[in-house]
Design an enzyme around this catalytic site. Structure first.
Site, PDB file in Angstrom:
ATOM      1  N   ARG A  80      13.272  33.568  16.996  1.00 50.27           N
ATOM      2  CA  ARG A  80      12.350  32.508  17.396  1.00 50.27           C
ATOM      3  C   ARG A  80      12.817  31.184  16.780  1.00 50.27           C
ATOM      4  O   ARG A  80      13.455  31.174  15.733  1.00 50.27           O
ATOM      5  CB  ARG A  80      10.933  32.815  16.928  1.00 50.27           C
ATOM      6  CG  ARG A  80      10.292  33.939  17.721  1.00 50.27           C
ATOM      7  CD  ARG A  80       8.852  34.170  17.288  1.00 50.27           C
ATOM      8  NE  ARG A  80       8.781  34.843  16.008  1.00 50.27           N
ATOM      9  CZ  ARG A  80       8.538  34.262  14.853  1.00 50.27           C
ATOM     10  NH1 ARG A  80       8.302  32.965  14.790  1.00 50.27           N
ATOM     11  NH2 ARG A  80       8.498  34.954  13.735  1.00 50.27           N
ATOM     12  N   TYR A 208      15.830  34.729  24.067  1.00 49.49           N
ATOM     13  CA  TYR A 208      15.416  35.660  23.018  1.00 49.49           C
ATOM     14  C   TYR A 208      13.915  35.992  23.103  1.00 49.49           C
ATOM     15  O   TYR A 208      13.092  35.116  23.386  1.00 49.49           O
ATOM     16  CB  TYR A 208      15.727  35.068  21.614  1.00 49.49           C
ATOM     17  CG  TYR A 208      15.116  35.925  20.543  1.00 49.49           C
ATOM     18  CD1 TYR A 208      15.727  37.130  20.179  1.00 49.49           C
ATOM     19  CD2 TYR A 208      13.885  35.613  19.977  1.00 49.49           C
ATOM     20  CE1 TYR A 208      15.136  37.973  19.266  1.00 49.49           C
ATOM     21  CE2 TYR A 208      13.289  36.449  19.057  1.00 49.49           C
ATOM     22  CZ  TYR A 208      13.920  37.625  18.699  1.00 49.49           C
ATOM     23  OH  TYR A 208      13.319  38.457  17.805  1.00 49.49           O
ATOM     24  N   LYS A 217       4.235  36.215  21.933  1.00 48.17           N
ATOM     25  CA  LYS A 217       3.781  35.233  20.942  1.00 48.17           C
ATOM     26  C   LYS A 217       3.133  34.018  21.613  1.00 48.17           C
ATOM     27  O   LYS A 217       2.130  33.495  21.149  1.00 48.17           O
ATOM     28  CB  LYS A 217       4.945  34.782  20.073  1.00 48.17           C
ATOM     29  CG  LYS A 217       5.682  35.911  19.382  1.00 48.17           C
ATOM     30  CD  LYS A 217       4.786  36.687  18.451  1.00 48.17           C
ATOM     31  CE  LYS A 217       5.593  37.649  17.595  1.00 48.17           C
ATOM     32  NZ  LYS A 217       4.729  38.420  16.698  1.00 48.17           N
ATOM     33  N   HIS A 237      -2.302  38.232  14.685  1.00 42.59           N
ATOM     34  CA  HIS A 237      -0.973  38.840  14.512  1.00 42.59           C
ATOM     35  C   HIS A 237      -1.152  40.104  13.666  1.00 42.59           C
ATOM     36  O   HIS A 237      -0.783  40.144  12.495  1.00 42.59           O
ATOM     37  CB  HIS A 237      -0.079  37.813  13.804  1.00 42.59           C
ATOM     38  CG  HIS A 237       1.372  38.161  13.763  1.00 42.59           C
ATOM     39  ND1 HIS A 237       2.237  37.622  12.830  1.00 42.59           N
ATOM     40  CD2 HIS A 237       2.135  38.985  14.539  1.00 42.59           C
ATOM     41  CE1 HIS A 237       3.455  38.100  13.026  1.00 42.59           C
ATOM     42  NE2 HIS A 237       3.426  38.919  14.050  1.00 42.59           N
ATOM     43  N   SER A 259       6.195  38.376   9.890  1.00 43.01           N
ATOM     44  CA  SER A 259       7.232  39.063  10.652  1.00 43.01           C
ATOM     45  C   SER A 259       8.135  39.879   9.739  1.00 43.01           C
ATOM     46  O   SER A 259       8.498  39.436   8.650  1.00 43.01           O
ATOM     47  CB  SER A 259       8.081  38.033  11.385  1.00 43.01           C
ATOM     48  OG  SER A 259       7.246  37.240  12.166  1.00 43.01           O
ATOM     49  N   CYS A 261       7.751  42.558   7.924  1.00 37.34           N
ATOM     50  CA  CYS A 261       7.251  43.059   6.634  1.00 37.34           C
ATOM     51  C   CYS A 261       6.783  44.500   6.791  1.00 37.34           C
ATOM     52  O   CYS A 261       5.954  44.989   6.029  1.00 37.34           O
ATOM     53  CB  CYS A 261       6.075  42.226   6.145  1.00 37.34           C
ATOM     54  SG  CYS A 261       6.556  40.733   5.312  1.00 37.34           S
ATOM     55  N   ASP A 286       1.713  44.851  16.732  1.00 42.78           N
ATOM     56  CA  ASP A 286       2.000  43.431  16.473  1.00 42.78           C
ATOM     57  C   ASP A 286       0.810  42.499  16.684  1.00 42.78           C
ATOM     58  O   ASP A 286       0.663  41.536  15.954  1.00 42.78           O
ATOM     59  CB  ASP A 286       3.174  42.990  17.374  1.00 42.78           C
ATOM     60  CG  ASP A 286       3.780  41.667  16.941  1.00 42.78           C
ATOM     61  OD1 ASP A 286       3.910  41.445  15.719  1.00 42.78           O
ATOM     62  OD2 ASP A 286       4.139  40.850  17.817  1.00 42.78           O
ATOM     63  N   ARG A 375      16.785  44.197  18.056  1.00 39.71           N
ATOM     64  CA  ARG A 375      15.469  44.696  18.484  1.00 39.71           C
ATOM     65  C   ARG A 375      15.561  45.896  19.410  1.00 39.71           C
ATOM     66  O   ARG A 375      16.562  46.081  20.101  1.00 39.71           O
ATOM     67  CB  ARG A 375      14.730  43.569  19.236  1.00 39.71           C
ATOM     68  CG  ARG A 375      14.454  42.338  18.407  1.00 39.71           C
ATOM     69  CD  ARG A 375      13.258  42.550  17.528  1.00 39.71           C
ATOM     70  NE  ARG A 375      12.981  41.435  16.644  1.00 39.71           N
ATOM     71  CZ  ARG A 375      11.762  41.124  16.215  1.00 39.71           C
ATOM     72  NH1 ARG A 375      10.717  41.822  16.607  1.00 39.71           N
ATOM     73  NH2 ARG A 375      11.582  40.130  15.384  1.00 39.71           N
TER      74      ARG A 375
END
Ligand code: OXD
Ligand code: MN
Length: 591
Positions: A80, A208, A217, A237, A259, A261, A286, A375
């Protein structure tokens, strides 16, 4: 070149608002063809075949990874781009100090020039999609227009896309408009613009995930957070996980972590062998949309239908479910390859890479073999722990909300907020060491309130006010907790084993919610004592446990000063209740 009349299919006639917009975009972007996505397996296979022919996808070893493919992004387009992500509201203050802002007319003018003629020679894809179960009143729809078949393939997995979504849009007449083009993938001509007042998104120059799969998002967090405030709910989130105890009761928990974690790992947690009888069900990994229910509880749906997860680190020890899940029908992006064409990433103990994520012969001198933000995209139903309640129209009831971050020190393993209002301060104070999910420096501590710093579509001060308002409405609010799985000792060694063992901490929370577990009050909230956590069969020394469950007043006074300084940038818009809660923490810490 298809004429507008040729492009008009029976499907598009369902919704005049959508076709009028598609036509407007067609005139601006000048595509050679228009394809309306209908959803379904056949469409995904056709697109896959097309991408295989053009070399944009490659098939992986069908014996070990049946139905799996690899895509490689441009090397400069791997995460991002927060510095190029804007919230374009009429008033700059509505976007707040937490967002980059551009005046809407200026942003539209800039984007119009980028989009002009950008789809010449390409196909324009129209993807009607629904975020959330197709029949849920809590779901919201959108349409993404894109010139990237890779994006279409991802959206078909990540959302309920196609004909049923278009039918719902036609019925409701409302949808979020998302316009995307990969452009020339030039980082100098890359912008992700959000227009919350118009419920629209314009994204140019990146292919991406977070920049290009607009349902995720851009829609489900930035635009939805704005929609949620006007409609009285929360777009967060957060992962959503169901925990079934050995007595057979299931409680749902929603957790916000920045993000990379370990959200996907927690969402798919494998209970340790020393906790027999526990079962874990994933609702989401997410994003959670949280709604006050008529029963006074908070209810959650996962707007997504797939996972776009970080690959490195996934192995049978860290996350057996994820490891199993991505062995079939998975789209990999930017992983490495072994000699026999299997995907490979750092953290796998088997196999070795021969081709790196950029398609070059692997040379450790070039860095990791798989990109650290490589990913997997896979349907949620492939998860062995998938919860069928993911499809419940009313969602699942939430017993606890959990905030957390990656902190070497300061934050204890877990603590409980005193009440909802204090919990909002706990969420607003979140901080974490940065990871590879966004471009920028890795490993620096940054404030990330509610893990929404990159994703809140409006001024955080108004967002916290909205949180306080939603909480005040709940007769049975969930408990609010903070966790830190990443505490280290002076030598830099992790104090807590993490992964499946985190269930012990979740068990304590659920027992607290049920009034069954003990705790001790501290300046920052309620902490378990060593005897309040089930530590059977766990190799953590008494000293480490004590360090994990202690609050250092000197470090916390410094933390409070930093939080106060952080919050002060929101000026008079900051809810007074948050300052009052911070004053109270400071007072309890003493001087
Ligand atoms: C994600 C992120 O991709 O948070 O989920 O960056
Ligand atoms: Mn995320």
């Amino acid at each position: 070149m298809a004429t507008a009349a040729q492009a008009m299919t029976a499907l598009d006639r369902l919704s005049r608002a959508v076709s009028a917009w598609v036509d407007e975009v067609r005139q601006l972007t000048q595509p050679d063809r228009i394809h309306w996505c209908e959803g379904g397996e056949a469409e995904a296979s056709d697109l896959t075949a097309q991408l295989l022919r053009s070399g944009e996808l490659q098939t992986l070893d069908a014996t070990h990874f049946p139905g799996c493919h690899l895509a490689r992004s441009a090397p400069n387009d791997v995460a991002r781009v927060e510095h190029l992500t804007y919230i374009c509201t009429r008033s700059r203050d509505d976007a707040g100090p937490n967002n980059h802002w551009m005046e809407p007319a200026a942003a539209h003018a800039k984007m119009r020039e980028l989009f002009r003629g950008c789809m010449r020679g390409r196909t324009l894809y129209v993807i009607p999609y629904c975020m959330g179960p197709i029949d849920s009143p809590l779901s919201r729809c959108g349409v993404e227009i894109t010139d990237s078949p890779y994006v279409v393939l991802n959206m078909l997995i990540m959302t309920r896309a196609g004909r049923p979504a278009l039918a719902r849009i036609a019925r409701e007449g409302a949808f979020v408009r998302g316009l995307h083009s990969v452009g020339e993938l030039d980082p100098e001509r890359r912008f992700i613009m959000h227009f919350p007042e118009e419920l629209s998104i314009e994204s140019f120059g990146s292919g991406y995930g977070g920049n290009a799969l607009l349902g995720k998002k851009c829609h489900a967090l930035r635009i939805a957070s704005w929609q949620a405030r006007t409609e009285g709910w929360l777009a967060e989130h957060m992962l959503i996980v169901g925990l079934q105890n050995p007595q057979g009761e299931t409680h749902y928990v929603a957790c916000a972590f920045p993000s990379a974690c370990g959200k996907t790992n927690l969402a798919m947690l494998i209970p340790p062998q020393s906790m027999p009888g526990w079962r874990v069900f994933t609702v989401g990994d997410d994003i959670a949309w949280l709604h006050p229910g008529s029963d006074g509880r908070l209810w959650a749906i996962n707007p997504e239908s797939g996972y776009f997860g970080v690959v490195p680190g996934t192995n049978p020890q860290t996350n057996r479910n994820a490891y199993e899940m991505i062995r079939r029908d998975t789209l990999f992006t930017n992983v490495a390859l072994t000699a026999d064409n299997q995907p490979w990433w750092e953290g796998l103990t088997d196999g070795k890479p021969v081709i790196d994520w950029q398609g070059r012969p692997y040379d450790p001198a070039n860095g990791p073999a798989a990109h650290p933000n490589s990913r997997f995209t896979v349907s949620a139903r492939r998860n062995p722990a998938w919860s069928p309640h993911s499809e419940d129209a009313r969602g699942v009831p939430i017993s606890a909300l959990v905030f957390g971050g990656r902190r070497r020190e300061v934050a204890p393993l877990v603590y409980e907020a005193r009440n909802w209002q204090h919990g909002v301060l706990v969420g607003a104070s979140m901080a974490s060491e940065t990871t590879a999910a966004a471009t920028g420096k890795v490993g620096v501590t940054r404030r990330d309130p509610m893990a929404m710093q990159p994703f809140c579509g409006y001024n955080f001060a108004d967002y916290w006010q909205h949180w306080l308002k939603v909480g005040a409405q709940l007769q049975h609010p969930p408990g609010i907790y903070n966790v830190n799985w990443f505490r280290r000792d002076a030598q830099g060694k992790f104090l807590w084993p993490g992964y499946g063992e985190n269930l012990r901490v979740l068990e304590w929370m659920l027992d607290r919610c049920a009034g069954r577990a003990g705790a001790v009050e501290s300046a920052i909230g309620w902490l378990p004592r060593a005897q309040d956590l089930d530590m059977s069969g766990l190799d953590v020394s008494a000293g480490s446990l004590q360090a994990l469950l202690s609050v250092d007043p000197a470090l916390w006074r410094k933390e409070v000063t930093e939080v106060r300084q952080y919050l002060s940038q929101y000026g008079a818009r900051l809810p007074a209740a948050l300052n009052a809660e911070l004053d109270a923490v400071e007072k309890r810490l003493g001087v």
